[in-house]
Every structure is written in structure tokens, then in C-alpha cells.
Motif scaffolding. Structure first.
Motif, PDB file in Angstrom:
ATOM      1  N   ASP A  63      80.059  54.056  54.534  1.00 38.92           N
ATOM      2  CA  ASP A  63      80.702  53.059  53.687  1.00 38.92           C
ATOM      3  C   ASP A  63      80.835  51.699  54.358  1.00 38.92           C
ATOM      4  OD1 ASP A  63      80.937  54.955  51.746  1.00 38.92           O
ATOM      5  OD2 ASP A  63      83.008  55.520  52.308  1.00 38.92           O
ATOM      6  N   LYS A  64      81.007  51.660  55.720  1.00 38.86           N
ATOM      7  CA  LYS A  64      81.262  50.397  56.405  1.00 38.86           C
ATOM      8  C   LYS A  64      79.994  49.762  56.993  1.00 38.86           C
ATOM      9  CE  LYS A  64      86.059  51.455  57.621  1.00 38.86           C
ATOM     10  NZ  LYS A  64      87.060  51.543  58.709  1.00 38.86           N
ATOM     11  N   CYS A  82      73.803  46.913  60.024  1.00 39.70           N
ATOM     12  CA  CYS A  82      74.843  45.988  60.481  1.00 39.70           C
ATOM     13  C   CYS A  82      76.194  46.453  59.965  1.00 39.70           C
ATOM     14  CB  CYS A  82      74.530  44.580  59.968  1.00 39.70           C
ATOM     15  SG  CYS A  82      75.736  43.324  60.471  1.00 39.70           S
ATOM     16  N   GLY A  83      77.210  46.358  60.844  1.00 42.92           N
ATOM     17  CA  GLY A  83      78.553  46.797  60.450  1.00 42.92           C
ATOM     18  C   GLY A  83      79.496  45.656  60.154  1.00 42.92           C
ATOM     19  N   ALA A  84      79.030  44.395  60.170  1.00 49.54           N
ATOM     20  CA  ALA A  84      79.909  43.244  59.947  1.00 49.54           C
ATOM     21  C   ALA A  84      80.227  43.112  58.468  1.00 49.54           C
ATOM     22  CB  ALA A  84      79.261  41.970  60.465  1.00 49.54           C
ATOM     23  N   ALA A  85      81.463  42.763  58.167  1.00 46.29           N
ATOM     24  CA  ALA A  85      81.884  42.631  56.766  1.00 46.29           C
ATOM     25  C   ALA A  85      81.293  41.400  56.105  1.00 46.29           C
ATOM     26  CB  ALA A  85      83.410  42.580  56.698  1.00 46.29           C
ATOM     27  N   ASN A  86      80.943  40.353  56.933  1.00 48.56           N
ATOM     28  CA  ASN A  86      80.473  39.100  56.330  1.00 48.56           C
ATOM     29  C   ASN A  86      78.967  39.001  56.212  1.00 48.56           C
ATOM     30  OD1 ASN A  86      80.241  38.956  59.149  1.00 48.56           O
ATOM     31  ND2 ASN A  86      80.321  36.705  59.139  1.00 48.56           N
ATOM     32  N   VAL A  87      78.226  40.087  56.476  1.00 49.65           N
ATOM     33  CA  VAL A  87      76.774  40.022  56.344  1.00 49.65           C
ATOM     34  C   VAL A  87      76.394  39.987  54.864  1.00 49.65           C
ATOM     35  CG1 VAL A  87      76.453  42.541  56.396  1.00 49.65           C
ATOM     36  CG2 VAL A  87      74.586  41.030  57.110  1.00 49.65           C
ATOM     37  N   ARG A  88      75.373  39.149  54.531  1.00 47.60           N
ATOM     38  CA  ARG A  88      74.942  39.021  53.142  1.00 47.60           C
ATOM     39  C   ARG A  88      73.567  38.376  53.114  1.00 47.60           C
ATOM     40  NH1 ARG A  88      78.778  35.366  54.477  1.00 47.60           N
ATOM     41  NH2 ARG A  88      78.328  33.130  54.108  1.00 47.60           N
ATOM     42  N   ALA A  89      72.909  38.526  52.000  1.00 44.66           N
ATOM     43  CA  ALA A  89      71.560  37.959  51.829  1.00 44.66           C
ATOM     44  C   ALA A  89      71.637  36.444  51.866  1.00 44.66           C
ATOM     45  CB  ALA A  89      70.936  38.448  50.532  1.00 44.66           C
ATOM     46  N   GLY A  90      70.616  35.835  52.494  1.00 47.63           N
ATOM     47  CA  GLY A  90      70.530  34.381  52.582  1.00 47.63           C
ATOM     48  C   GLY A  90      71.223  33.794  53.790  1.00 47.63           C
ATOM     49  N   LEU A  91      71.901  34.620  54.597  1.00 48.24           N
ATOM     50  CA  LEU A  91      72.662  34.120  55.750  1.00 48.24           C
ATOM     51  C   LEU A  91      71.729  33.865  56.924  1.00 48.24           C
ATOM     52  CD1 LEU A  91      75.677  33.589  56.404  1.00 48.24           C
ATOM     53  CD2 LEU A  91      75.729  35.861  57.454  1.00 48.24           C
ATOM     54  N   LYS A  92      71.943  32.726  57.602  1.00 50.05           N
ATOM     55  CA  LYS A  92      71.212  32.414  58.833  1.00 50.05           C
ATOM     56  C   LYS A  92      71.986  33.031  59.978  1.00 50.05           C
ATOM     57  CE  LYS A  92      67.612  29.685  60.053  1.00 50.05           C
ATOM     58  NZ  LYS A  92      66.327  29.558  59.356  1.00 50.05           N
ATOM     59  N   VAL A  93      71.298  33.840  60.804  1.00 50.38           N
ATOM     60  CA  VAL A  93      72.003  34.620  61.821  1.00 50.38           C
ATOM     61  C   VAL A  93      71.236  34.584  63.146  1.00 50.38           C
ATOM     62  CG1 VAL A  93      73.074  36.215  60.171  1.00 50.38           C
ATOM     63  CG2 VAL A  93      70.780  36.701  61.073  1.00 50.38           C
ATOM     64  N   VAL A  94      71.921  35.113  64.191  1.00 49.83           N
ATOM     65  CA  VAL A  94      71.288  35.327  65.497  1.00 49.83           C
ATOM     66  C   VAL A  94      70.901  36.795  65.580  1.00 49.83           C
ATOM     67  CG1 VAL A  94      71.604  35.311  67.987  1.00 49.83           C
ATOM     68  CG2 VAL A  94      72.591  33.488  66.596  1.00 49.83           C
ATOM     69  N   VAL A  95      69.630  37.059  65.906  1.00 46.57           N
ATOM     70  CA  VAL A  95      69.113  38.423  65.945  1.00 46.57           C
ATOM     71  C   VAL A  95      68.671  38.761  67.362  1.00 46.57           C
ATOM     72  CG1 VAL A  95      67.417  40.036  65.022  1.00 46.57           C
ATOM     73  CG2 VAL A  95      68.329  38.208  63.560  1.00 46.57           C
ATOM     74  N   ALA A  96      69.154  39.873  67.888  1.00 47.50           N
ATOM     75  CA  ALA A  96      68.683  40.391  69.171  1.00 47.50           C
ATOM     76  C   ALA A  96      67.543  41.347  68.894  1.00 47.50           C
ATOM     77  CB  ALA A  96      69.820  41.094  69.908  1.00 47.50           C
ATOM     78  N   LEU A  97      66.356  41.022  69.382  1.00 45.54           N
ATOM     79  CA  LEU A  97      65.178  41.837  69.122  1.00 45.54           C
ATOM     80  C   LEU A  97      65.135  43.034  70.062  1.00 45.54           C
ATOM     81  CD1 LEU A  97      62.534  38.975  68.711  1.00 45.54           C
ATOM     82  CD2 LEU A  97      63.799  40.169  66.909  1.00 45.54           C
TER      83      LEU A  97
END
Length: 811
Positions: A63-64, A82-97
């Protein structure tokens, strides 16, 4: 000296890798001893890129958690859980490959791997600021507002690029390169790239002011130029992060924005500055003068110092010192948190004046380091304006008065003649005049005249700027040209030659010394090197006259206040150190100098070779006991040294040495060349040495000067040698050396050698008598010796011993 590449690139567009720049600098004489990579944060955000969340759905089995796809700019979207509550489509983020190493604000580092979370594949991680060490917040993933394309390294977005710091071993002649701008000037000539000073065109100060700080220079030779600027509305506090980061990169600790700004300008432009609290300047006047002998002055470190009359100080209107010029500021006039008015000093001080004060007071600062070697008087107002603009930016400072610039005696360029054929002669290779002209221009050396000598050869008159402190002669200019042209570009010829033949010493003193060192080391001696400075009390207690010693005027320690007149005491200190640590069996030798002052006040140096022998001859074993070292072992080593130098049979006489309790002086060509014997008990007691020491001192200067290479070869003898022994009773005053000389004078052809193998004294010989048992080796290279020939030689020897030495032959 530390130089930041990132800082350097603000002055010159040097885009080459750090390693390449390091090689260029080393080749030009600025030796790069190491390159340190610095990162703003641990790991430098390597493996982290910018991305855009394309889709975001709930995880089917959690669920989370969210199941996302992220575009990281390589054309292949990544599926990331991802477990962050503020993740959403269209968001610019930092990604660890995958493969990225993360260094969180708390906890241990961890590596990103492809994994399954609740059954769903995850190919990376969308990051929060605490997970990558950028902060402490874990409220959610970072939401970026940027138009940078996906795949951009996160380090570029956050401005966290790494920096390379050069550790440069700056030689004393390169004062012109003691700053980032100085190194940038060097690279300008090496890379042919433009180099520029920081922009100070927008500096502004009022044309007049109701009150200002006046400046009076009383010693214009020691202080040719002094400039200052009064700043008001100064808010002392911490420096901004960029300034602190610059200082930390070169190993400096930030203090406050005022001090940090002056340190920044020092390392950027090479011009030291000092900030006074203007409200603490009594009479609102600066006086540059010599200190009063014995005057007390407390420096910024809280230490009270006693000034010398040679010290140059910055004083107030009452003559009270506020700073030791070019070295260190004073405690009472320094900037504090309560300071609001600052008088900023920028000056040029004569190098020798600063050097003497720094040595006398044992103060070595970044400022004195540069003033001692020579700074650029033309940089004085430039650095002052640069610092004022920085303080305006970081401390809110406002120029409250016009710049005061006392410059009574202008320091101009140095005129140097350069003959172009001389360049080829010294370099060993032709360099085109156009290339020479280009190099000189890049080094700020101007060509003021172009002439021809009587032979039609080009001859230029150059104008050398004052920041080139060490360039004063034609040879110096040619060295500058060769540095930039490149030593590696001078080709080696098949047959090297020189334009002149120097007179080489024969023999080479260094070769003679090395051969002697090998000889002694082969006999079990160990070489030592001791201090040329020693304690005058050693000689005062011995009753020697102080005026014969060579004193040190600015000694650091009372234990090292004179130059040694003998090497004995420094060697005994080594023996004491070892004996106290139960290393008692020692064979030591040392090459060194002694220093002397004659009655007429003239000084002299003498080279000596000294040997020490103490303790046992060898470690004790189950096979045999170890015997104590003896005088004869030392004498044997000395005689081997003399023989190797071409003096195989020195004469001897009783020693007369202030520190020896008995022994011999050896003579070669009637010149005393060695003194050896037992160190007196008084000297051993004074040095706290608890066991006997045998000591020898050789006149190395004379021995090298008179050195004879006596190495010869001859055929092995075809005929046998014969030995005969004699026992001679003589007076105790007769030495074996006297008997040896008598024998050698008597028989020069057949007598090959003689040796004493026993000495006896007893009541049966009579009072004042002793007996020598001597062996004689006889040999004829042309025939076998007959008994008649042998007896004839021995009878002549006996006769001469009886007549010349009063010997009685024991039969």
C-alpha cells in the motif's frame, strides 16, 4: 603551497586535465609534488542523474509503495519502486542508477543494485536529500525545478563538481608564482591562453572625506609603498559558503568574513593584506617606523614579544606598535565581532627587513613567506580594491574615504641586456627570435630596444617587471626562456660538447671522501652526521676564550648558540644517546666542518674526519669473551685511512690536545695530520658519558690537498721472504716509531717491513727500561737470500740500534 584548479580556472581558461597541467608546471620549474582530489560532498554524486517520472501507479502488493517508470535520458525508461508519498508523474527527480555508491547523511554507505521489492523489479532509486548527503530532510524525494535535460549529472545541477588541488614545492627564486594569479601567469606562457586579473573596474571610493586615516612612512627604504582604505558599516560574521569552500580547498580554516577576505586575496593575487579595527588606531594616524629596542608588543596569538631596533612596526599616532610589519598583527588593534570600521592595509616591504623580524621572533606566516621572497609593488592598489569589493559583498562594507597610497620612491622595471647568440650558447640549441619574443611577451618582459653589436648580432634591451624578483641578469632571462621553451625540447646531440673547459679538481674531493667512507664502513664503522651548532658552555667550562668561538646572533636555543670549534662534543652526544639506550659498543666516523674566529676577527672553516671507538670490540659469544676496544685498534684504522691516501708510514710524537688524556700526533711531511688518544675524564663527565672513548681527528683539508694515488701493481715475488726477530731493551722514552725510522734508514733495499709483537716492562730490566720484541721481514726480488746476507743486515741493524737508541740486545 596549495593551488586549487577550480580557483585557477577563474583566472585562466585552463581546461586540460589536472595531470596534464601538473606536468606542464613541473616542467617549467613549479614542481607539483602531488595532486589531491577534493569533493564538495562525499562521493561527488557519481552515478546520480536527473530524470523525469513518466508513470506512477500503486504497487500491487504494498500500500505504501509506488511503481514508477523514469526517463534518465538514455532512451530506456527505468522501472523503479519508490516509497515516497510525494512521487508522481511529471516530477523532475534525482535518480541513483544501478552501481551508484550513496553516502547518506546518517548511516553507512550503500550501493544501488537491481533488485525485487515485493515482487516488482526496481532498477535504481529516486532520492531524498538525506539519502545522498545533501541535507537531513527525509520528508520525501527531492522535487527539482529545472529545464536541464534528463541524464544530466546531478553534480552539475547542484554545482558540486570536484576540485583538484596541486601541492607545489615552491623554490625561493619563484616568488612571482606564490599565488593563484602567479601560477595563472605561468600557464599563460605555457598554454598560450589569456590570463586576467579579477574585475575591479566597479570599485568606487569617495574623492574626499571629513575624516580619514593618515599615513606617515618614516623608513622609506624598508617600506617603499604603503596603501590603505577606510571601510565603514562592516558587519563581522561568518563568510558565505563559496568563500569558506575556497579557503578550505587550500588547507585554510575560515575565521570570519573580514579575515577570510584578506586571506582569499593573499592566495589569489600574492599580495598580503592586514585589517585593523579603525576605532583602535589612536589619533587616526598610521606611522611606519622602526621599533624601540626592548619595546614590548603583544601579537594576535596572545604572546608578548620584545622588539628589536631593527624591527619595522606599524604604529599609531602615539608610536605604539599595532603590527609587526609584514609578519603579524597586534592583539589590541585586530578585528573583533564588535568591529564596524576597518582600515585595510596593503603595502610593499623590503624583503630583508621582514625576513630578519620573522627569524628573530620565530614567526612564519603566509604574509611573511611572500614578503621575505619579494612581492609586486604594482599589485598593492589592485589587491586593496579587490579586497574592498569582496568585503562589500560578504560584509556590507562601504568605502568611507579615498585610498591613501604613499609611494615616495617608485619601483620601476629592471633593464637587462639580452644577446641572442648568448641564448643559443647557454641553451645549447638555436631558438628562433620570434619564439623568444613570444615567450618574453607572455612573461610580461618587454623589449624596449633592439640593437646590433659590432659583429652584427641581435641585442635586445629588456624591461623586466618587478614581480620577477629573481630576474636581474642575462642568464636569468635565458633561464626564463628555457623554462617556457621546455627542457625536454632541447635535443641531445650524438657528441655533447661544451663551449669552455672548466678546471676539474684532481683528485675529486668527493670521490676521495666516498672511498674513505667505504674503507671505514668496511671495518665496521658507522657514519654519523651531527649538528654544526653546539653549546658554548662546553667551552666556557673548559676555560676557552669566548672570543675564539663563532656565535649565532639569532639562535633558537641556548644549547645551540655557537658554531662548533671541534667535532668531539657533538659525537659524544651521539655516544651518550646510544649508551643510555644500552647500545654500548660503537665504532663511528663523521666528515664535517669546524668553525673558528681568529684574533683579527676573521672567520675560517676547516674540514675534518673524526673517529670514535668505545665499548667492546665485538659481541660476547660462547666461543670467546669480548675484549674492550683499545687505542691500537683506533690507531690501526687511522693508519689504514692515511695509507689509502698515500701516507703509509706517518711519523709520530706525543699528542698535545685540550680534550685528550694521552695519545699520539701523526705527522706526514712534517705536518700534523691526525691526533688520536683517549678522551679525558673531565670531558666525558661534562658530557655525561659513562664509559671510556677513543677519539681521532684528521686534518681532511690537508690530506685531500696532498692526496697521492699510490695504487701500483707488481709481479708476485719469485723468491721467499725471511723473518728475523730481535728483543731490544731501551729507555722508556724511546718509541717504536723511532726504532722503525732507524731500521728504514739503515736498510732500504732488503727490509720489507717490521712489526712489534711484544712489549715488556719489569723490575728485572732495571728502572726506566722496557723491552720491544720486533720482527723484521727481509726479501730480495732477484735472488734467494743467503744466511750471510741476512746476518749482515741484522748486524748493521743491531749496531745502529745500539748507537742511535742506546739499545741493549737481549740474546
Amino acid at each position: 603551497m596549495k593551488i586549487s584548479l577550480d580557483w585557477l580556472r577563474t583566472l585562466i581558461p585552463a581546461h586540460q586535465p589536472a595531470e596534464e597541467i601538473g606536468k606542464l608546471l613541473t616542467g617549467s620549474g613549479l614542481e607539483v609534488e602531488g595532486i589531491e582530489e577534493l569533493e564538495s560532498i562525499r562521493g561527488g554524486l557519481r552515478g546520480l542523474v536527473l530524470g523525469t517520472v513518466l508513470t506512477c501507479e500503486k504497487h500491487p502488493d504494498a500500500d505504501k509503495l509506488s511503481l514508477t517508470t523514469v526517463d534518465v535520458g538514455d532512451g530506456t525508461p527505468r522501472q523503479i519502486v519508490c516509497g515516497a508519498a510525494n512521487v508522481r508523474a511529471g516530477l523532475k527527480v534525482v535518480v541513483a542508477l544501478e552501481g551508484a555508491q550513496l553516502y547518506p547523511a546518517q548511516g553507512e554507505p550503500f550501493k544501488i543494485k537491481k533488485s525485487k521489492i515485493r515482487g516488482a523489479a526496481s532498477e535504481g532509486m529516486i532520492c531524498a536529500e538525506d539519502e545522498i548527503g545533501l541535507g537531513t530532510s527525509h520528508a520525501g524525494i527531492m522535487e527539482l525545478d529545472t529545464d536541464l535535460p534528463n541524464g544530466t549529472p546531478a553534480a552539475d545541477y547542484f554545482g558540486l563538481g570536484s576540485d583538484s588541488v596541486f601541492e607545489i614545492g615552491l623554490t625561493p627564486n619563484r616568488a612571482d608564482a606564490a599565488s593563484h594569479y602567479g601560477v595563472a601567469r605561468e600557464l599563460r606562457a605555457l598554454l598560450r591562453q589569456p590570463c586576467h586579473l579579477p574585475d575591479i573596474s566597479h570599485f568606487h571610493a569617495p574623492a574626499t572625506a571629513e575624516r580619514n586615516i593618515a599615513v606617515e612612512i618614516q623608513d622609506q627604504e624598508a617600506n617603499p609603498r604603503y596603501a590603505g582604505l577606510l571601510l565603514e558599516n562592516v558587519q563581522v560574521g561568518p563568510s558565505p559558503e563559496w568563500l569558506q569552500r575556497r579557503l578550505r580547498s587550500i588547507g585554510l580554516s575560515p575565521i570570519n568574513n573580514v579575515v577570510d577576505a584578506t586571506n582569499f586575496v593573499l592566495h589569489e593575487l600574492g599580495q598580503p593584506l592586514h585589517a585593523f579595527d579603525a576605532d583602535q588606531i589612536t589619533g587616526q594616524k598610521i606611522i611606519v617606523k622602526r621599533a624601540a629596542e626592548g619595546e614590548k608588543f603583544t601579537t594576535l596569538d596572545g604572546t608578548e614579544r620584545t622588539l628589536k631596533a631593527a624591527d619595522l612596526v606599524i604604529a599609531d599616532a602615539n608610536g605604539t606598535p599595532m603590527a609587526l610589519a609584514g609578519v603579524f598583527g597586534g592583539q589590541t588593534s585586530g578585528v573583533t565581532d564588535a568591529t564596524t570600521r576597518v582600515f585595510l592595509e596593503s603595502a610593499y616591504f623590503q624583503p630583508a627587513t621582514v625576513r630578519k623580524s620573522a627569524q628573530v621572533h620565530q614567526l612564519k606566516t603566509d604574509a611573511s613567506f611572500r614578503f621575505e621572497r619579494g612581492t609586486d609593488p604594482h599589485m598593492v592598489p589592485v589587491a586593496l580594491k579587490r579586497a574592498a569589493l569582496l568585503l562589500q559583498e560578504v560584509a556590507g562594507a562601504v568605502a568611507a574615504a579615498p585610498i591613501v597610497d604613499e609611494y615616495p620612491n617608485h619601483i620601476g622595471h629592471t633593464a637587462v641586456r639580452l644577446r641572442l647568440p648568448r641564448v643559443e650558447r647557454l641553451v645549447g640549441q638555436f631558438i628562433a627570435p620570434e619564439r623568444i619574443r613570444q615567450i618574453l611577451t607572455d612573461l610580461d618582459i618587454l623589449i624596449s630596444e633592439e640593437n646590433e653589436d659590432a659583429a652584427g648580432h641581435a641585442e635586445w634591451i629588456l624591461s623586466v617587471p618587478p614581480h620577477k624578483v629573481d630576474v636581474t641578469r642575462e642568464a636569468d632571462v635565458i633561464e626564463e626562456i628555457l623554462r617556457i621553451y621546455g627542457y625536454n625540447h632541447v635535443a641531445l646531440r650524438p657528441h655533447n660538447s661544451a663551449s669552455y673547459l672548466a678546471k676539474f679538481p684532481n683528485p675529486d674531493p668527493e670521490v676521495v671522501r666516498q672511498n674513505t667512507a667505504r674503507l671505514l664502513s668496511g671495518q665496521g664503522f658507522s657514519e654519523i652526521i651531527t649538528n654544526s651548532l653546539t653549546n658554548s658552555l662546553y667551552f666556557e667550562k673548559a676555560g676557552e676564550k669566548n672570543e675564539e668561538l663563532v656565535p649565532i646572533l639569532n639562535y633558537n636555543s641556548a644549547d645551540l648558540n655557537v658554531m662548533r670549534p671541534t667535532m668531539l662534543h657533538s659525537g659524544l652526544e651521539v655516544i651518550r644517546y646510544n649508551v643510555n639506550r644500552r647500545q654500548r659498543d660503537l665504532r663511528l666516523y663523521e666528515f664535517g666542518k669546524t668553525y673558528h674566529r681568529a684574533a683579527d676577527g676573521k672567520y675560517s672553516e676547516k674540514n675534518k674526519l673524526v673517529l670514535y671507538l668505545t665499548g667492546n670490540t665485538a659481541p660476547e659469544t660462547w666461543q670467546q669473551k669480548s675484549d674492550k676496544a683499545t687505542y691500537h685498534q683506533l690507531a690501526g684504522a687511522v693508519q689504514q685511512v692515511l695509507a689509502s691516501l698515500g701516507f703509509p708510514q706517518p711519523m709520530s710524537q706525543p699528542v698535545q690536545h685540550a680534550y685528550l688524556a694521552g695519545g699520539l700526533t701523526l705527522l706526514a711531511q712534517n705536518q700534523p695530520v691526525a691526533q688520536l688518544g683517549a678522551v679525558s675524564g673531565a670531558v666525558l663527565k661534562r658530557l655525561d658519558v659513562s664509559q671510556p672513548v677513543w677519539y681521532a681527528e684528521l686534518d681532511w683539508d690537508w690530506l685531500v690537498k696532498k692526496y697521492k694515488n699510490t695504487l701500483t701493481a707488481r709481479e708476485l715475488p719469485k723468491f721467499p721472504e725471511v723473518r728475523r726477530d730481535l728483543s731490544l731493551v731501551v729507555d722508556k722514552t724511546v718509541t717504536f716509531d723511532q726504532l722503525r725510522q732507524i731500521a728504514q734508514r739503515t736498510e732500504k733495499k732488503l727490509l720489507q717491513s717490521l712489526n712489534v709483537f711484544d712489549v715488556y716492562e719489569g723490575e728485572n730490566l732495571g728502572a726506566g727500561k722496557k723491552s720491544y720484541s720486533v720482527s723484521f721481514t727481509l726479501q730480495d726480488a732477484t735472488q734467494t737470500l743467503t744466511e750471510q746476507a741476512i746476518d749482515s743486515v741484522m748486524q748493521r741493524l743491531i749496531q745502529q740500534f745500539e748507537q742511535q737508541a742506546g739499545a741493549v740486545i737481549r740474546r
